[in-house]
Every structure is written in C-alpha cells, then in structure tokens.
Scaffold this active site. Structure first.
Site, mmCIF file in Angstrom:
data_model
loop_
_atom_site.group_PDB
_atom_site.id
_atom_site.type_symbol
_atom_site.label_atom_id
_atom_site.label_comp_id
_atom_site.label_asym_id
_atom_site.label_seq_id
_atom_site.Cartn_x
_atom_site.Cartn_y
_atom_site.Cartn_z
ATOM 1 N N ARG A 50 -6.393 2.477 -6.599
ATOM 2 C CA ARG A 50 -7.472 2.308 -5.732
ATOM 3 C C ARG A 50 -8.230 3.438 -5.862
ATOM 4 O O ARG A 50 -7.639 4.575 -5.757
ATOM 5 C CB ARG A 50 -6.680 2.333 -4.236
ATOM 6 C CG ARG A 50 -8.152 2.400 -3.160
ATOM 7 C CD ARG A 50 -7.365 1.939 -1.779
ATOM 8 N NE ARG A 50 -8.024 3.060 -0.744
ATOM 9 C CZ ARG A 50 -7.610 2.987 0.486
ATOM 10 N NH1 ARG A 50 -6.678 2.053 0.852
ATOM 11 N NH2 ARG A 50 -8.096 3.712 1.240
ATOM 12 N N ASP B 63 0.862 -1.337 -0.059
ATOM 13 C CA ASP B 63 0.003 0.053 -0.004
ATOM 14 C C ASP B 63 0.758 1.162 -0.101
ATOM 15 O O ASP B 63 1.853 1.501 1.079
ATOM 16 C CB ASP B 63 -1.029 -0.023 1.336
ATOM 17 C CG ASP B 63 -1.777 0.893 1.552
ATOM 18 O OD1 ASP B 63 -1.791 2.098 0.691
ATOM 19 O OD2 ASP B 63 -2.682 1.046 2.451
ATOM 20 N N GLU C 44 -12.457 0.419 -3.279
ATOM 21 C CA GLU C 44 -12.633 0.526 -1.794
ATOM 22 C C GLU C 44 -13.841 0.781 -1.432
ATOM 23 O O GLU C 44 -14.948 1.520 -1.851
ATOM 24 C CB GLU C 44 -11.530 1.489 -1.293
ATOM 25 C CG GLU C 44 -11.544 1.533 0.366
ATOM 26 C CD GLU C 44 -11.041 0.272 0.913
ATOM 27 O OE1 GLU C 44 -11.482 -0.837 0.721
ATOM 28 O OE2 GLU C 44 -9.997 0.398 1.665
ATOM 29 N N HIS D 64 -0.472 0.011 -4.887
ATOM 30 C CA HIS D 64 -1.598 0.721 -5.373
ATOM 31 C C HIS D 64 -1.339 2.075 -4.806
ATOM 32 O O HIS D 64 -1.008 2.367 -3.890
ATOM 33 C CB HIS D 64 -2.862 -0.165 -4.758
ATOM 34 C CG HIS D 64 -3.170 -0.240 -3.451
ATOM 35 N ND1 HIS D 64 -3.537 0.754 -2.421
ATOM 36 C CD2 HIS D 64 -3.021 -1.327 -2.538
ATOM 37 C CE1 HIS D 64 -3.433 0.071 -1.509
ATOM 38 N NE2 HIS D 64 -3.291 -1.026 -1.317
ATOM 39 N N ASP E 134 -0.606 4.433 -0.223
ATOM 40 C CA ASP E 134 -1.209 5.554 0.039
ATOM 41 C C ASP E 134 -1.359 6.498 -1.347
ATOM 42 O O ASP E 134 -1.911 5.874 -2.304
ATOM 43 C CB ASP E 134 -0.636 6.249 1.089
ATOM 44 C CG ASP E 134 -0.803 5.826 2.670
ATOM 45 O OD1 ASP E 134 -1.342 4.576 2.540
ATOM 46 O OD2 ASP E 134 -0.040 6.126 3.696
#
Length: 299
Positions: A161, A89, A191, A116, A91
């Site tokens: 994402r 991840d 998400e 992502h 962010d």
C-alpha cells in the site's frame, strides 16, 4: 461447522486463481467472525479485515497502537469462520524489516490469504486523513523485500500500500507503486485516490493487480463495483462500512430504548433468532450431540 472446511493453503490457491482471471473481486470488511460468515452467505468473493476496524473494536484510534499479536489473533478468528479468502491490514508491518518478516509468517500461520504493508511513517494514521507522512523509497521497498523473503507459501498475497498520493501527488504514487512492484509486491493498494481517472492511471501503469478502497467519508469518491470493473480494478474493499452500519443501528436502538423503554418498534430491523442460528450452523452440532439442537425456533 466450527470453522471453515477449506484449508488456508487451498483458500490462497483459489484466491490466486480468481485474481489471475482479471475479474473484480468484492471484499466487504468483516468486523467479527460472524459478519465474515454473513459476507460469505451473501455471495461475496472475499473478506477484508481492516486495521481501523480492529483498532476501533478495542476503542483505539487508527494510529498504529495495535500489536501483531492482537491483529493476528483477531484475523485468525475471522478467517477460520469462512471458506472465503481473507486479506488483513498489517499497517507498516509492526516494526523494522525483521519485524515485517515475522509479521508475514505469523499471518500465514493464522490462516490469512494475504496482507498489505504500507509506506507510512510510524506512528501511522488513517489513510484518508490529512498530513500523513511517508517513508523514503528505500525504506518502503525494504519492507516489501523482507515480506517477500519471509513468505513460505508462494500463494500468500503480499500487497504494497502506498499513501504517497496525498503527500506528493499522483505521479509520485505511480513511481512509488512501480518501485514496490520491483521489490516483489504481488499487488498494489494505492490509497486515497481521488477520482476514477486516478485509479485508471494507476491500472494502466502497472502489470499487477490493484485494489480500490471505497471507504465512506474519505478522500476517494465512492464508485460502484461496475465502474471499477470497467477500468480494470481487481479488488474492491469496503473496509469499515459494516461496522459503521452496525454502530449506527446500535446508536439508534439505544436512543429508542431511552425514549420508549422497549425495542418493539425495532424488531423488523433485527436479525431474527432463526437467522442467527442458521448462520452459526446450530443444527449441524446435532451430529455430535443430540441434546444440543432439540428444539424449533418460532418465526
């Protein structure tokens, strides 16, 4: 021994082959290098490295306080301990488009198989909290274009994402996902989808792999691997589950220690010393130094 025998480039290549097969790949979240090795030993397809877990490991909330250096460093420690591909991840990419480009190359160098980048406004927040804000489409797609342009290994997976579902609804999420694919995203992480039907709608709208986040106590219902496979989801993650279980067990053990003064009643819940030594390949180190492993572990 010491680290994975499979090179990062080979992990990425094999991961892309598996992803292209259309099967569902299961990526539990690793909270440290040892848990990544256990995930591999238990027969899973990959390792997920959660930003929320990395933040929590530092005693911080998941609001974008971690740095690229911290994330890449921990990601490298985890990825090198398993032959499985590791997705991390990143962010919002740790800054503006040029920072996103640097992020991609840094994560490539750290041995990750993919990452992502999300479309939240900084400071970001956990994807399953209320009152999230997302950037406009132009800003979101610039992040992905920068990531794609910076990539050197074509097999490094760049996933976009989108958190827009919570703010503007499913139709907006589908439209945003399509724009991110047009910008070059290899896969989409929608998400906080609320139902199986929402995941299915996203799957039908896109020609790239999609990921389902089965985090507990969030916005999404918790679906089984089979349910997600049946509608064509390609990757499922349980990002914080292993940390939650470990911390829950630790809390209960500390309560027992306070109440009973010892942990004899918890022995059956502990990883045995023999299992730990097997997991870290203790005996294999004997090939380098016969004085390292010269004992027997009693069950």
């Amino acid at each position: 021994m010491l680290y994975s025998k499979t090179t990062p480039a080979e992990k990425r290549r094999l991961f892309r082959e598996r992803l292209a097969s259309g099967e569902l790949l299961r990526f539990p979240g690793a909270f440290n290098p040892l848990s990544a090795r256990l995930i591999e030993r238990k027969g899973f397809d990959g390792v997920y490295i959660s930003g929320a877990v990395l933040s929590a490991d530092l005693g911080l909330p998941d609001i974008g306080l971690t740095t690229l250096t911290e994330v890449a460093g921990r990601g490298e420690q985890i990825a090198r301990m398993t032959d499985l591909p590791a997705i991390i991840d990143a962010d919002t990419g740790f800054g503006e488009p040029m920072n996103v480009a640097r992020t991609i190359q840094t994560l490539e160098d750290a041995g990750l198989a993919g990452t992502h980048i999300e479309d939240q406004v900084n400071p970001k927040r956990c994807g399953h909290l209320d009152n999230k804000s997302v950037v406009d489409e132009s800003t979101a797609t610039k992040r992905i274009r920068a990531a794609v342009d910076a990539r050197r290994d074509p097999n490094f997976l760049i996933m976009a994402r989108t958190d827009i579902r919570a703010a503007e609804g499913l139709d907006a999420a589908v439209d945003r996902a399509k724009a991110l694919v047009d910008a070059g995203a290899d896969a989409i992480f929608p998400e906080a989808m609320r139902t199986l039907e929402e995941f299915e709608a996203m799957r039908k709208a896109l020609d790239v792999p999609i990921l389902a986040n089965m985090t507990e106590f969030g916005k999404s219902d918790l679906f089984s691997s089979q349910q997600l496979a049946d509608i064509g989801v390609n990757i499922v993650i349980w990002p914080v589950s292993m940390l939650r279980i470990a911390m829950g067990a630790t809390g209960r053990a500390l309560d027992t220690l306070n109440e009973e003064g010892h942990l004899t009643s918890k022995l059956d819940e502990m990883q045995h010393r023999a299992d730990l030594y097997e997991l870290v390949d203790y005996e294999e180190y004997n090939h380098f130094d016969t004085s390292v492993f010269n004992f027997e572990v009693q069950r």
